[in-house]
Write an enzyme that holds these catalytic residues in place. Structure first.
Site, mmCIF file in Angstrom:
data_model
loop_
_atom_site.group_PDB
_atom_site.id
_atom_site.type_symbol
_atom_site.label_atom_id
_atom_site.label_comp_id
_atom_site.label_asym_id
_atom_site.label_seq_id
_atom_site.Cartn_x
_atom_site.Cartn_y
_atom_site.Cartn_z
ATOM 1 N N TYR A 144 -24.424 -8.661 19.584
ATOM 2 C CA TYR A 144 -24.679 -9.286 20.886
ATOM 3 C C TYR A 144 -24.982 -10.774 20.755
ATOM 4 C CZ TYR A 144 -29.741 -7.883 20.339
ATOM 5 O OH TYR A 144 -31.034 -7.666 19.929
ATOM 6 N N GLU A 145 -24.946 -11.446 21.895
ATOM 7 C CA GLU A 145 -25.021 -12.914 21.989
ATOM 8 C C GLU A 145 -23.887 -13.591 21.210
ATOM 9 O OE1 GLU A 145 -26.791 -13.696 24.234
ATOM 10 O OE2 GLU A 145 -28.310 -12.139 24.329
ATOM 11 N N GLY A 146 -22.741 -12.953 21.169
ATOM 12 C CA GLY A 146 -21.583 -13.452 20.429
ATOM 13 C C GLY A 146 -21.563 -12.838 19.045
#
Length: 582
Positions: free
Chosen positions: A432-434
């Site tokens: 997550y968050e890239g």
């Protein structure tokens, strides 16, 4: 069961002896943030976290969250600890006093994030997203919105989320379809569905503030047509009291591999009332204020899990007796292969701590230093380091969690010992968050190219300046070799990226790891030097031996990784995709 005790000596050593955190007290904004003050606050928070939150880690993993009639029940003890943590003022520790925060350094908040994430990373997501929502609104919202929401977010009376992802729009943010329709009263009707929303529904806080990415009716397609909106769970009356429930409902919650105490929601916005944050069609810029800081936050989550894995593996290896080592002793720490794993865990965790803390300190300098030149330099370091912190610390969390299981042997595979949870909790951090592959592409495609290559240039110059001073040959020689290889490959990537983009894309993860390992090599050089000045011979010896292990066993990987980067991707990309299933 896995246990946790905050590594206060290590934390203070890195902050005070290696990174000279006293520099922050020289800033007008942080004159009261002396090293002694920061140390005392960290110790105070750590005691609360160790005693009250850490014992909930296994319990919350087993219980998870439950959704009934649109309401989410969090694991036992979470609501009580939220109240303790909120009432002690820790949630808004780095937020401005005008909004009810303590106006202490961002660096302090991140150190506490590490401690919180070692104790219970699932719980840490609730205050973490709240702080992120605060930062996004503070950066882009109108004064009216700030006055309505920021004081409640800073104190933890309300919590926050970030609502980006949709079923068809994961990493491809520009594919988002959630609509925002203007209303006569200046608000917007928000309609659409969002998935994977962390902390999207619970009752620990009185209200939940959703920071939502949506599209205006006349906006252009893709990322250029996105705007951001604040959409509360409960509408806020003119006098600040809570009004009616907004049109935001929880359709389901995810049943996950790990972080089971963190609720991950599918949210439906049906004619929900929202207010635009920032200018129309500037949503992606507004969201990335939150996203970039969130990537640092996730890196600290990984660091926390690295520490948890490392200290439990060391504790077990010192206690567990099995067979006899070559020196005749029975504790498994005496076996060379176990010692190899422990040294790898220590070398990685302690080196990553310097990378993460230094990045946080640069955030403070970029925000508050009086000299514009210093602020520019600090921001360059933040931009360069963010993908390194996010990717390296989280990849390492999974790797060290696996090593912890290996140290425990068969007992590590059994849930009651608690170390297998580290792997399950940590894997999401790489996603997550890239994803970490996206972090690597960000490093190669953007950060290496910004300002004509100025960002990596600052790194190379700083490390070469340190190498010009005396240092142990066992560290300086491998570091110089790694730095030479990294600098040469960086120039090659900068020169060939546009003509051979597939080569850079194929090699970006190897490049990112090579860069992070080189950064940690520099960190270890500084740690060994600082430890030699500590007056503690045992501490200095442990740092020297661990640093030499890193230099000879991990830093030595850099030239080979960079050799991979320079390999042509043409034949690999030419393979017909259908032949993967052949």
């Amino acid at each position: 069961m896995a246990s946790y005790k905050a590594p206060l000596r290590e934390i203070n050593f890195v902050l005070q002896d290696v990174l000279k955190v006293g520099r922050l007290a020289e800033l007008d904004a942080y004159q009261e943030a002396t090293p002694d003050t920061l140390s005392g606050l960290i110790e105070e928070a750590a005691k609360l976290i160790e005693e009250q939150l850490a014992p909930l880690n296994a319990v919350s993993d087993a219980q998870g969250c439950r959704l009934e009639n649109g309401e989410v029940t969090v694991p036992d003890g979470f609501a009580e600890f939220w109240a303790m943590y909120r009432d002690a003022g820790w949630i808004g520790i780095s937020q401005k006093e005008e909004y009810g925060g303590a106006n202490l350094p961002y660096t302090l908040a991140k150190v506490l994030e590490e401690v919180l994430c070692s104790a219970n990373v699932a719980f840490a997501l609730y205050p973490g997203l709240t702080q992120g929502c605060f930062e996004a609104l503070e950066a882009s919202a109108s004064d009216e919105i700030k006055q309505t929401y920021l004081p409640k977010l800073a104190t933890g009376e309300w919590s926050g989320t970030m609502c980006i992802t949709e079923p068809q729009a994961g990493s491809d943010v520009g594919a988002a379809k959630t609509k925002a329709t203007p209303q006569d009263d200046g608000s917007f009707a928000i309609d659409g569905g969002k998935i994977f929303i962390t902390s999207g529904e619970h009752r620990m806080a009185d209200n939940i503030v959703h920071f939502v990415l949506a599209r205006l009716p006349d906006s252009p397609p893709g990322v250029k047509g996105l705007s951001t909106f604040v959409v509360p769970k409960f509408l806020v009356n003119a006098d600040g009291t809570l009004g009616a429930r907004n049109g935001v409902t929880t359709q389901s919650i995810e049943h996950k591999m790990g972080i089971n105490g963190s609720v991950t929601c599918v949210l439906q916005f049906d004619n929900a009332k929202g207010w635009i944050v920032g200018a129309p069609n500037q949503g992606i810029q507004n969201m990335f204020v939150m996203m970039n800081l969130a990537r640092i936050m996730v890196g600290f989550q990984g660091l926390g899990q690295c520490e948890l894995a490392t200290q439990n593996a060391i504790r077990y290896a010192l206690e567990r007796k099995q067979g006899k080592a070559f020196n005749g002793k029975a504790e498994i720490v005496e076996h060379p292969d176990v010692r190899r794993m422990l040294l790898q865990m220590k070398a990685t965790t302690e080196g990553a701590r310097v990378l993460a803390y230094e990045t946080a300190m640069y955030v403070d300098l970029a925000r508050h230093h009086a000299d514009p030149g210093v602020r520019e330099t600090a921001q360059d370091w933040v931009d360069l380091n963010t993908p390194l912190v996010k990717a390296f610390c989280t990849d390492s969390a999974v790797e060290l969690g696996s090593l912890a299981i290996q140290v425990y042997g068969g007992h590590g595979f059994i849930k009651e010992h608690g170390v297998e949870q580290i792997v399950r909790d940590s894997k999401i951090l790489c996603l997550y968050e890239g994803t970490n592959g996206i972090q690597a592409m960000d490093l190669v495609r953007r950060k290496l190219m910004l300002h004509n290559g100025r960002l990596p240039g600052r790194f190379f110059a700083a490390v070469r300046a340190d190498l010009a001073s005396d240092g142990p040959q066992a560290l300086t020689a491998p570091l110089k070799a790694a730095l030479d290889a990294l600098e040469g490959t960086t120039r090659w990537v900068q020169e060939t990226y546009k003509s051979n983009p597939d080569d850079a894309a194929f090699g970006c993860c190897d490049y990112q790891r090579a860069f992070a390992l080189t950064y940690l090599g520099w960190s270890w050089l500084r740690m060994v030097r600082a430890a030699e000045q500590s007056g503690d011979a045992g501490f200095a010896q442990a740092k020297r031996v661990t640093g030499e292990y890193f230099a000879t066993r991990l830093l030595s990987q850099v030239p080979a990784l960079l050799g991979n980067v320079r390999e042509s991707a043409a034949p690999l990309m030419a393979l017909d995709a259908e032949l993967f299933a052949a």
